[in-house]
Design an enzyme around this catalytic site. Structure first.
Site, mmCIF file in Angstrom:
data_model
loop_
_atom_site.group_PDB
_atom_site.id
_atom_site.type_symbol
_atom_site.label_atom_id
_atom_site.label_comp_id
_atom_site.label_asym_id
_atom_site.label_seq_id
_atom_site.Cartn_x
_atom_site.Cartn_y
_atom_site.Cartn_z
ATOM 1 N N ASP A 1 -1.340 7.609 -6.426
ATOM 2 C CA ASP A 1 -1.562 6.370 -5.671
ATOM 3 C C ASP A 1 -1.682 5.200 -6.632
ATOM 4 O O ASP A 1 -2.545 5.194 -7.508
ATOM 5 C CB ASP A 1 -2.837 6.500 -4.827
ATOM 6 C CG ASP A 1 -3.118 5.254 -4.018
ATOM 7 O OD1 ASP A 1 -2.161 4.702 -3.430
ATOM 8 O OD2 ASP A 1 -4.283 4.824 -3.966
ATOM 9 N N ASP B 1 0.827 -1.210 0.000
ATOM 10 C CA ASP B 1 0.000 0.000 0.000
ATOM 11 C C ASP B 1 0.857 1.254 0.000
ATOM 12 O O ASP B 1 1.521 1.562 0.987
ATOM 13 C CB ASP B 1 -0.905 -0.032 1.233
ATOM 14 C CG ASP B 1 -1.941 1.077 1.241
ATOM 15 O OD1 ASP B 1 -1.981 1.862 0.277
ATOM 16 O OD2 ASP B 1 -2.712 1.151 2.215
#
Length: 440
Positions: A321, A113
């Site tokens: 992201d 992540d």
């Protein structure tokens, strides 16, 4: 005006497979590379052979909406009501990462992540934990495992820490109400290299989770934080990788025969013809996230100013992201941007059957879509149709952007497909280079 390429080729999620032992990368100065395996590849533990490619795409769109919770709990409902109401199990950053913890090495599977910092895994004893398919890590079995005391400097690096029996405790919660609690400790983390020599990082700070719950998948055992904060895997690698990592995301259509790559150190340098670089900004209030400044987007020759701001970032206006599928932008910008796209697309308007996306067209052989460029500070990134449109049904394609009423803007992974994206944390730059990510 470009002919539309099949939008079945985009990255949804990736599994990173690694194993164990020691290899020195500092002495060689060349860094190392690990394989990234698409979430929906037949090699992935998340692969569902009963799903069609289009079903996987629509599931990814819904997960993308859910992912916005990670950055702002109030944001997701403002992106797309229909999608937000869907029954979606969030898998955090959409990437799986297999690595080894401890001595002897114990293999775990966590979510990789870029929007999180701490590396944590479920640990024994774990009476109040989510169901996990793989065995749990037992810290008593590792010769190199050490709990931190409450007065340890590493303990103070955590925003949410407490003390129990002079053992430093952590508590992390996420926007979708998932949570993890446990001991702050150190142990050896080991990754495989595509060059064949495993690489170990001793005394890495980890979270040993004894109470975890929420939307975590039973096929994962925790989270591997790759964010910008001090306790992420990249930050803890430190000088050994020079604060550099990069990735090249393989198109979805190539998932069966090719793996994406995640590079560290010297192997992560992005250089040569076609490179576009922009400042990589930091935030005191949201230090985990990688933030850029997007000045405008061009649709053909029409330039639309981007005035959004990422809530709490202090600087910059958009988070990059790798775990969010769509690019999320403010409502007012989306209105102008989608109008410009609509004025220049040569095709018949259509409806997204799932209701997730609003700017859609019939996927005909003569569909023409405009050239779109993302204008970051100092970097003009020219996108192809596979970066800007997604096929959502047999005969419908949609713009891979979604509006939000919140202050969070996100540059998603569809826009990053077939680019070598390099993060130089020490140099405070992020670079894009067009690439064929299916090539070694």
């Amino acid at each position: 005006m470009a002919a539309f390429q099949s939008p079945l080729s985009f990255p949804l999620a990736i599994a990173l497979l690694c194993v164990s032992s020691f290899g020195c990368i500092c002495a060689h100065g060349v860094g190392f590379t690990v394989d990234l395996i698409h979430r929906d590849s037949p090699l992935s533990p998340f692969y569902n052979s009963e799903e069609t490619d289009l079903q996987r795409i629509n599931n990814a769109l819904r997960r993308s909406i859910s992912r916005v919770h990670h950055f702002d709990p109030a944001a997701a409902a403002s992106v797309s009501p229909k999608a937000a109401e869907s029954d979606v199990t969030s898998n955090r950053g959409e990437y799986l990462m297999s690595l080894s913890v401890g001595t002897p090495p114990f293999k775990i599977m966590g979510i990789a992540d870029t929007g999180s910092d701490l590396i944590w895994t479920q640990c024994k004893p774990c009476e109040r934990c989510y169901k996990q398919v793989d065995p749990l890590f037992d810290p008593k079995s590792s010769k190199t495992y050490r709990d931190f005391s409450c007065d340890a400097r590493k303990c103070r690096l955590l925003e949410q820490s407490s003390c129990s029996g002079n053992i430093c405790q952590y508590q992390y919660s996420y926007g979708d109400q998932s949570y993890t609690m446990g001991n702050v400790a150190s142990d050896t983390i080991t990754l495989d290299s595509t060059a064949g020599s495993p690489v170990s990082f001793p005394k890495t700070v980890i979270g040993c989770g004894h109470e975890n719950g929420g939307t975590f998948s039973e096929k994962g055992s925790g989270i591997v934080g790759l964010g910008a904060g001090p306790l992420s895997l990249v930050s803890q690698m430190g000088s050994s990788v020079g604060g550099k990592f990069s990735y090249c995301l393989v198109p979805f259509s190539s998932r069966a025969g090719n793996s994406s790559k995640l590079n560290f150190g010297g192997s992560a340098v992005v250089s040569g013809p076609g490179v576009q670089s922009t400042p990589l900004l930091s935030s005191k209030t949201m230090s985990t996230f990688y933030v850029l400044t997007l000045e405008a987007m061009s649709v053909g020759n029409e330039r639309i100013k981007f005035g959004g701001s990422s809530s709490g970032t202090g600087e910059g206006n958009i988070i990059i992201d790798s775990g969010t599928t769509l690019t999320i932008v403010p409502e007012d910008f989306f209105s102008d941007f989608s109008s410009a796209v609509g004025n220049q697309v040569h095709g018949q308007r259509a409806e997204d059957p799932s209701g997730s996306l609003s700017v859609c067209y019939r996927a005909t052989s003569d569909l023409k879509v405009p050239a779109i460029t993302a204008h970051f500070t100092g970097a003009d990134v020219k996108l192809k149709s596979i970066n800007t449109f997604i096929q959502v049904s047999d005969d419908v394609v949609c713009l891979a952007f979604a509006p939000t009423a919140s202050g969070i803007s996100i540059y998603g992974n569809v826009a990053q497909m077939n680019f070598l994206v390099g993060y130089n944390i020490q140099g405070k730059t992020l670079s894009f280079k067009p690439a064929d990510c299916t090539k070694k």
